[in-house]
Write a protein that holds these residues in place. Structure first.
Motif, PDB file in Angstrom:
ATOM      1  N   ILE A 495       0.842  -1.202   0.000  1.00 61.03           N
ATOM      2  CA  ILE A 495       0.000   0.000   0.000  1.00 61.03           C
ATOM      3  C   ILE A 495       0.871   1.244   0.000  1.00 61.03           C
ATOM      4  O   ILE A 495       0.603   2.208  -0.724  1.00 61.03           O
ATOM      5  N   GLU A 496       1.930   1.221   0.797  1.00 61.65           N
ATOM      6  CA  GLU A 496       2.839   2.367   0.830  1.00 61.65           C
ATOM      7  C   GLU A 496       3.536   2.543  -0.514  1.00 61.65           C
ATOM      8  O   GLU A 496       3.741   3.671  -0.978  1.00 61.65           O
ATOM      9  N   ASP A 497       3.906   1.439  -1.162  1.00 62.17           N
ATOM     10  CA  ASP A 497       4.541   1.530  -2.481  1.00 62.17           C
ATOM     11  C   ASP A 497       3.626   2.231  -3.477  1.00 62.17           C
ATOM     12  O   ASP A 497       4.060   3.088  -4.254  1.00 62.17           O
ATOM     13  N   SER A 498       2.351   1.871  -3.476  1.00 64.24           N
ATOM     14  CA  SER A 498       1.412   2.406  -4.462  1.00 64.24           C
ATOM     15  C   SER A 498       1.050   3.859  -4.186  1.00 64.24           C
ATOM     16  O   SER A 498       0.570   4.557  -5.082  1.00 64.24           O
ATOM     17  N   SER A 499       1.253   4.312  -2.935  1.00 56.71           N
ATOM     18  CA  SER A 499       0.873   5.682  -2.595  1.00 56.71           C
ATOM     19  C   SER A 499       1.948   6.693  -2.961  1.00 56.71           C
ATOM     20  O   SER A 499       1.775   7.895  -2.776  1.00 56.71           O
ATOM     21  N   ALA A 500       3.076   6.221  -3.489  1.00 55.89           N
ATOM     22  CA  ALA A 500       4.123   7.130  -3.948  1.00 55.89           C
ATOM     23  C   ALA A 500       3.668   7.846  -5.213  1.00 55.89           C
ATOM     24  O   ALA A 500       2.716   7.433  -5.881  1.00 55.89           O
ATOM     25  N   SER A 501       4.337   8.922  -5.564  1.00 56.61           N
ATOM     26  CA  SER A 501       3.978   9.659  -6.769  1.00 56.61           C
ATOM     27  C   SER A 501       4.569   8.988  -8.002  1.00 56.61           C
ATOM     28  O   SER A 501       5.602   8.318  -7.934  1.00 56.61           O
ATOM     29  N   ALA A 502       3.888   9.157  -9.121  1.00 56.77           N
ATOM     30  CA  ALA A 502       4.395   8.746 -10.436  1.00 56.77           C
ATOM     31  C   ALA A 502       4.778   7.270 -10.502  1.00 56.77           C
ATOM     32  O   ALA A 502       5.810   6.909 -11.066  1.00 56.77           O
ATOM     33  N   VAL A 503       3.940   6.403  -9.938  1.00 56.01           N
ATOM     34  CA  VAL A 503       4.207   4.965  -9.987  1.00 56.01           C
ATOM     35  C   VAL A 503       3.852   4.432 -11.384  1.00 56.01           C
ATOM     36  O   VAL A 503       2.776   4.726 -11.918  1.00 56.01           O
ATOM     37  N   VAL A 504       4.744   3.651 -11.962  1.00 59.06           N
ATOM     38  CA  VAL A 504       4.513   3.061 -13.286  1.00 59.06           C
ATOM     39  C   VAL A 504       4.705   1.545 -13.204  1.00 59.06           C
ATOM     40  O   VAL A 504       5.440   1.046 -12.349  1.00 59.06           O
ATOM     41  N   THR A 505       4.040   0.833 -14.085  1.00 59.05           N
ATOM     42  CA  THR A 505       4.245  -0.608 -14.213  1.00 59.05           C
ATOM     43  C   THR A 505       5.188  -0.853 -15.384  1.00 59.05           C
ATOM     44  O   THR A 505       4.911  -0.450 -16.516  1.00 59.05           O
ATOM     45  N   VAL A 506       6.298  -1.482 -15.094  1.00 53.60           N
ATOM     46  CA  VAL A 506       7.297  -1.777 -16.118  1.00 53.60           C
ATOM     47  C   VAL A 506       6.989  -3.107 -16.790  1.00 53.60           C
ATOM     48  O   VAL A 506       7.091  -3.255 -18.009  1.00 53.60           O
ATOM     49  N   PHE A 507       6.600  -4.087 -15.977  1.00 48.65           N
ATOM     50  CA  PHE A 507       6.356  -5.423 -16.511  1.00 48.65           C
ATOM     51  C   PHE A 507       5.410  -6.160 -15.577  1.00 48.65           C
ATOM     52  O   PHE A 507       5.443  -5.975 -14.356  1.00 48.65           O
ATOM     53  N   GLN A 508       4.566  -6.991 -16.145  1.00 45.04           N
ATOM     54  CA  GLN A 508       3.682  -7.825 -15.334  1.00 45.04           C
ATOM     55  C   GLN A 508       3.263  -9.041 -16.140  1.00 45.04           C
ATOM     56  O   GLN A 508       2.999  -8.952 -17.350  1.00 45.04           O
ATOM     57  N   VAL A 509       3.188 -10.191 -15.474  1.00 43.34           N
ATOM     58  CA  VAL A 509       2.737 -11.408 -16.129  1.00 43.34           C
ATOM     59  C   VAL A 509       2.083 -12.300 -15.092  1.00 43.34           C
ATOM     60  O   VAL A 509       2.483 -12.317 -13.921  1.00 43.34           O
ATOM     61  N   VAL A 510       1.049 -13.019 -15.501  1.00 39.40           N
ATOM     62  CA  VAL A 510       0.384 -14.010 -14.657  1.00 39.40           C
ATOM     63  C   VAL A 510       0.456 -15.346 -15.380  1.00 39.40           C
ATOM     64  O   VAL A 510       0.040 -15.453 -16.540  1.00 39.40           O
ATOM     65  N   MET A 511       0.969 -16.346 -14.698  1.00 40.14           N
ATOM     66  CA  MET A 511       1.088 -17.685 -15.283  1.00 40.14           C
ATOM     67  C   MET A 511       0.146 -18.628 -14.549  1.00 40.14           C
ATOM     68  O   MET A 511       0.349 -18.974 -13.381  1.00 40.14           O
ATOM     69  N   ASN A 512      -0.924 -19.022 -15.224  1.00 37.64           N
ATOM     70  CA  ASN A 512      -1.899 -19.947 -14.648  1.00 37.64           C
ATOM     71  C   ASN A 512      -2.466 -20.808 -15.790  1.00 37.64           C
ATOM     72  O   ASN A 512      -3.252 -20.302 -16.589  1.00 37.64           O
ATOM     73  N   PRO A 513      -2.065 -22.069 -15.888  1.00 41.59           N
ATOM     74  CA  PRO A 513      -1.219 -22.829 -14.949  1.00 41.59           C
ATOM     75  C   PRO A 513       0.239 -22.370 -15.009  1.00 41.59           C
ATOM     76  O   PRO A 513       0.687 -21.795 -16.001  1.00 41.59           O
ATOM     77  N   GLY A 514       0.931 -22.640 -13.899  1.00 44.92           N
ATOM     78  CA  GLY A 514       2.321 -22.240 -13.825  1.00 44.92           C
ATOM     79  C   GLY A 514       3.245 -23.186 -14.558  1.00 44.92           C
ATOM     80  O   GLY A 514       2.925 -24.357 -14.778  1.00 44.92           O
ATOM     81  N   LYS A 515       4.391 -22.658 -14.951  1.00 48.12           N
ATOM     82  CA  LYS A 515       5.443 -23.462 -15.561  1.00 48.12           C
ATOM     83  C   LYS A 515       6.746 -22.687 -15.419  1.00 48.12           C
ATOM     84  O   LYS A 515       6.733 -21.451 -15.346  1.00 48.12           O
ATOM     85  N   PRO A 516       7.875 -23.367 -15.359  1.00 41.12           N
ATOM     86  CA  PRO A 516       9.161 -22.659 -15.288  1.00 41.12           C
ATOM     87  C   PRO A 516       9.342 -21.785 -16.520  1.00 41.12           C
ATOM     88  O   PRO A 516       9.086 -22.220 -17.654  1.00 41.12           O
ATOM     89  N   ASP A 517       9.766 -20.553 -16.299  1.00 40.96           N
ATOM     90  CA  ASP A 517       9.903 -19.630 -17.427  1.00 40.96           C
ATOM     91  C   ASP A 517      10.805 -18.477 -17.020  1.00 40.96           C
ATOM     92  O   ASP A 517      11.054 -18.244 -15.833  1.00 40.96           O
ATOM     93  N   SER A 518      11.297 -17.743 -18.031  1.00 44.03           N
ATOM     94  CA  SER A 518      12.123 -16.557 -17.807  1.00 44.03           C
ATOM     95  C   SER A 518      11.475 -15.359 -18.478  1.00 44.03           C
ATOM     96  O   SER A 518      10.897 -15.487 -19.576  1.00 44.03           O
ATOM     97  N   PHE A 519      11.584 -14.205 -17.833  1.00 43.52           N
ATOM     98  CA  PHE A 519      10.934 -13.000 -18.336  1.00 43.52           C
ATOM     99  C   PHE A 519      11.932 -11.847 -18.330  1.00 43.52           C
ATOM    100  O   PHE A 519      12.698 -11.679 -17.374  1.00 43.52           O
ATOM    101  N   LYS A 520      11.910 -11.061 -19.394  1.00 42.60           N
ATOM    102  CA  LYS A 520      12.806  -9.907 -19.499  1.00 42.60           C
ATOM    103  C   LYS A 520      12.024  -8.609 -19.290  1.00 42.60           C
ATOM    104  O   LYS A 520      10.866  -8.497 -19.689  1.00 42.60           O
TER     105      LYS A 520
END
Length: 970
Positions: A495-520
């Motif tokens: 909650i404290e992280d999100s309340s900062a100014s100018a928060v941006v999302t650089v990357f996001q992924v949801v794996m369902n079902p899960g599997k071993p993987d690498s993300f850049k």
């Protein structure tokens, strides 16, 4: 065929025709030379917002160096306004841009919802009807702002802008040589003058394809005002009257032929297009100034969305087992408030929605931290009955109350009793782009059954119960954090992280079902305070690798690249990115579902909106609500929040594929881009943007960046369209909303399709409504089904309330769904249209002739202010100009009216005062007094003047030696 179906059929025909909008073009022009409603709105908002910031800077004795002209941008205004307070190292224009977008998209939508309404466009000389729309709309805006409903105010304001701006394109105001706005359009207490009568000829036919001289000379000589006639269906119009013009205006083929509109440079009076647009900008600023005076500078800037901070929004379960959770919500919110109060990072608003069983609410929405503290401090855990609670009803209130792109935190330890609202919540998430995070306590592990656990809270949730929350979190780009009550304090740092100014999302992924993987993901030079969240099973392992090749595994809680903590299913990594810009990699080793999210603070960000083409020569686009259509073409309008950003790539990314669809970019200027995607297949996508940041003074340090939108875009093969004939509702009234459901194939209606759809209509105020449970697309219906929903506003609804209606259609197999979202403002019709009046009682001074001696002398100004015997009463008096002191007292006038006595005193160095007097419905009167040094003897003067309220006053007062007070009515 009924009248209703005739209207619906006509509407369908209208919307199927290309380039039919008869107004300034809505959003953007592809020719680069046409000024659109979007441009006019942006220019006016930028300039008026900058003026307010300039005045605030002057009141604080601070410099304001920004040049206020037509070349302003969101980032320029944001930077200049932010310099008034304590500057922050990271500034973002996203909130400001999003707020402006609400206004110009609402503006453009008038050409869809009210295309054939003459009063919405000032066609057919409907001066009174057009002004009624403007003044009533402004009253709704003021009422909305009074309740803190800024988003509702913006949607209404955009519609008002459209009608006001159209006047300058559709009338001969500019042809009469006027360069200033027609103020009567926003002042219902003033009479229209010099209107061309119903039988007065106004035009002659255009000749040789030229219409520059088709207005009759008599109009110029008598200064008569007219507007053009328009009809899609009939060529009939009163004899001798001007037409709007254009290929879809059938009246322009009837004598006198041609038209007078200035909608674009190719229009009949296109040579005056830019002049008309300039006056429309000034008129929009004049209207904004009236609203500013009525609501005050702070509320005005909130309405414009000028904020560096996000809202703090909690939805909290208050049943008996939640005492620990409530205590933690109090702790973390109080900490944020106390640390950020008085700084640019202080939350712009506070929202609290409690819920339990059988209900949710009441909603608290305030800009006052102490009120929020008091409300959350009074929450207590009690009752609960059965296990399930009304969680989604509370979330629905929060989603419609919070500004777009807000971060919402839900605290609960119980399953949702109102799970049927899942599709409604999903629709609101997609519509508002808000992120929803769930703090879930006492979740049973998938390896354990409820009956196996001794002493388990009766509110504990199984994994099947929790799936609903995970699905909603995924749709919004948020997280479903599962944690024990004792460890809850370890995860509320999110909650404290999100309340900062100018928060941006650089990357996001949801794996369902899960599997071993690498993300850049890419770390650029503008990013600060980067954090990564990994949620998943306790057995999950990860490895982090920086752009320089340094690695750190999950066995190192404090390593060279990150320090991290683990609680429940959440791992929070504070990244060390110093001198490590470039491509990073995170590898996850797990066969169970997991998610990865990387955020940071940066001034480089963007907003996007799905837009729909109304195909034709001019390329009109409008905001598209609901899911894009599977297999069809889709378009997105992207706006970046920095003057130094170059966009190189916009893609739709589906991690379940994984599929990435590249869009074709078309620059529109001003940091805006139109992105086209061809034949988007069925799936769930997020928007990713890549580009170059040139903010550094050194060209060699230009860095690549990437940003990702949080909200998922899900395609559908169902189309849901709804159109209300009104957007503002009075308490006690019922409105009907026609809607159409259609089966689509590759983005177009399947004329041969048949089938039955399950319908659901929900509104966030729980107002009474009726809707069909199903609609059926019958054979021979062209693939469409039509029906109607009604919505009834209770008689005791508070003026300024907003209501959001969501209409959903689901196919018979329950595998596909789509929706439409409509927003309405609720307000009592304002009967008091007169502005407060002002009567000068006395003005005295002994000001020296020499300005060097002014500080040693004072002057005083006294006036009686009243809203009249039938007015709503004076609510606020403020000094708009002057550096003196204002004191007020109350009295009763000779006619029984309430009188406010205003006494203003100032140094002779400040010899002008302007008072703004606002009544309870937002009518604004202004009174200006000025002291001037004289050498003549004392004067006794009787003045007859008309106040802004329309009352004639006879005033006698003395002007002492060396001072004259001038009373100016504005």
């Amino acid at each position: 065929m009924t009248a209703r179906h005739t209207v619906m059929l006509l509407g369908a025909v209208v919307l199927s025709l290309p380039s039919l909008a008869h107004s300034f073009q809505p959003l953007f022009s592809l020719d680069g030379n046409t000024i659109t409603h979007c441009h006019i709105t942006e220019r006016a908002v930028f300039q008026k917002t900058a003026e307010v910031c300039r005045d605030l800077a002057a009141s604080k004795g601070k410099d304001f160096s920004l040049v206020i002209d037509n070349n302003l941008s969101a980032s320029k205004v944001q930077r200049a306004c932010s310099s008034i307070g304590t500057s922050t190292s990271v500034l973002s224009t996203v909130t400001f841009q999003t707020s402006i977008a609400q206004m110009y998209f609402s503006n453009a939508k008038v050409d869809i919802d009210f295309l054939l309404s003459d009063k919405h466009h000032f066609d057919d000389e409907t001066f009174q009807g057009g002004r009624d729309l403007i003044t009533a709309g402004v009253s709704y805006v003021k009422a909305s702002v009074k309740l803190g409903n800024f988003a509702a105010g913006r949607w209404t304001l955009g519609r008002v802008f459209h009608t006001l701006q159209d006047f300058y394109s559709h009338s001969n105001w500019v042809e009469l040589g006027n360069t200033e706005p027609y103020s009567t359009l926003i002042r219902p207490d003033q009479l229209f003058e010099n209107l061309a009568g119903p039988n007065t000829p106004t035009c002659t036919s255009c000749t040789g394809g030229h219409c520059s001289n088709n207005l009759l000379p008599a109009l110029q000589q008598q200064r008569l005002l007219t507007t053009g006639y328009f009809s899609l269906i009939s060529s009939a119009k009163p004899a001798g009257k001007c037409s709007h013009g254009g290929k879809f205006d059938r009246t322009s083929r009837q004598e006198p032929v041609g038209g007078i509109n200035k909608d674009d440079v190719s229009a009949d009076h296109g040579s005056l297009h830019h002049k008309a647009a300039d006056v429309a900008v000034n008129a929009t600023m004049e209207l904004l100034d009236d609203i500013r005076e009525a609501v005050g500078d702070k509320n005005f800037l909130q309405l414009m969305g000028l904020s560096q901070s996000s809202v703090l929004c909690f939805v909290i379960d208050t049943t008996g087992s939640m005492s620990d959770d409530i205590a933690e919500a109090k702790r973390v919110s109080f900490d944020i408030i106390d640390r950020k109060r008085g700084t640019p990072q202080e939350p712009s608003a506070y929202i609290l929605v409690p819920f339990n069983d059988p209900g949710s609410g009441p909603l608290t929405r305030t800009t006052n931290a102490d009120i929020f503290k008091d409300r959350i401090n009074k929450l207590s855990a009690n009752g609960g009955g059965d296990i399930r609670e009304m969680c989604l009803s509370g979330l629905q209130l929060a989603l419609t109350a919070a500004p777009p792109s807000s971060e919402i935190f839900v605290f609960t330890d119980a399953p949702a009793k109102d799970a049927h609202l899942k599709s409604t919540i999903t629709a609101l998430i997609e519509s508002t782009r808000s992120v929803v995070n769930f703090m879930l306590t006492n979740v049973i592990s998938s390896r354990r059954r409820r009956s196996d656990i001794q002493g388990l809270s009766p509110h504990s949730m199984s994994q099947s119960d929790v799936k609903l929350y995970h699905d909603l979190a995924r749709a919004s780009g948020g997280q479903a954090i599962e944690v024990t009550k004792s460890d809850l304090s370890l995860v509320t740092s999110v909650i404290e992280d999100s309340s900062a100014s100018a928060v941006v999302t650089v990357f996001q992924v949801v794996m369902n079902p899960g599997k071993p993987d690498s993300f850049k993901f890419t770390v650029d030079g503008s990013l600060r305070n980067m954090t990564a969240y990994i949620t998943g099973a306790s057995s999950l392992n990860f490895n982090l690798t920086s752009s320089t090749g340094v690695s750190q595994s999950s066995s190192e809680s404090d390593g060279p690249l990150a320090s991290f903590t683990t609680a429940g299913n959440l791992r929070r990594l504070c990244l060390n990115t110093d001198n490590r810009t470039g491509s990073w990699k995170i590898s996850i080793n797990s066969n169970k579902p997991y998610s990865v999210k990387v955020i940071g603070q940066s001034s480089v960000n963007y907003i996007y909106y799905l837009v729909e083409a109304n195909k034709g020569a001019h390329g009109y686009f409008f905001l598209k609500e609901g899911h894009p259509l599977s297999g069809g073409n889709s378009s997105i309008m992207v706006s970046v929040g920095s003057d130094t950003v170059e966009v190189t790539e916009v893609t739709l990314f589906d991690s379940s594929g994984p599929t990435e669809i590249n869009g074709s970019l078309q620059a529109l200027g001003g940091g805006n881009f139109l992105v086209h995607f061809s034949s988007v297949p069925a799936g769930e996508y997020v928007v990713r943007l890549r580009g170059e940041d040139n903010s550094s003074t050194s060209k060699s340090t230009t860095t690549s960046f990437q940003r990702q939108a949080s909200t998922q875009i899900k395609t559908s093969s169902i189309s849901v369209t709804a159109q209300a004939n009104i957007t503002n509702i009075e308490p006690g009234s019922t409105i009907s909303i026609p809607f159409t459901v259609a089966t689509m194939t590759n983005g177009v209606v399947n004329d041969n399709a048949t089938g039955t759809f399950t319908m659901q209509a929900n509104n966030d105020r729980s107002y009474a409504s009726t809707s069909p449970s199903t609609v059926t697309v019958a054979a021979g219906s062209g693939g469409k089904a039509n029906d109607t929903i009604t919505l009834t506003v209770p008689a005791n609804a508070v003026s300024g309330t907003d209501v959001t209606l969501t209409i959903e259609a689901e196919n018979a197999a329950a595998t596909d769904i789509n929706y439409a979202v409509l927003r309405f403002s609720v307000a009592v019709k304002v009967a008091d249209v007169n502005r407060p009046g002002c009567q000068v009682v006395s003005a005295s001074a002994s000001c020296p002739l020499s300005s060097s001696l002014c500080a040693s002398s004072q002057w005083e100004f006294i006036a009686n202010l009243t809203d009249g015997i039938n007015g709503t009463g004076i609510e606020r008096i403020t000094i708009r100009r002057g550096n003196g002191t204002l004191n007020t007292s109350t009295a009763v006038g000779a006619g029984g009216e309430n009188v406010t006595v205003a006494t203003y005193s100032a140094s002779c160095c400040s010899q002008t005062v302007k008072l703004a007097v606002v009544d309870r419905v937002g009518n604004v009167g202004t009174c200006v007094g000025q002291a001037r040094a004289l050498t003549t003897a004392a004067l006794v003067t009787t003045v007859n003047t008309t106040s802004t309220g329309g009352h004639t006053l006879s005033i006698s007062y003395c002007l002492y030696i060396s001072v004259v007070v001038s009373l100016l009515w504005e």
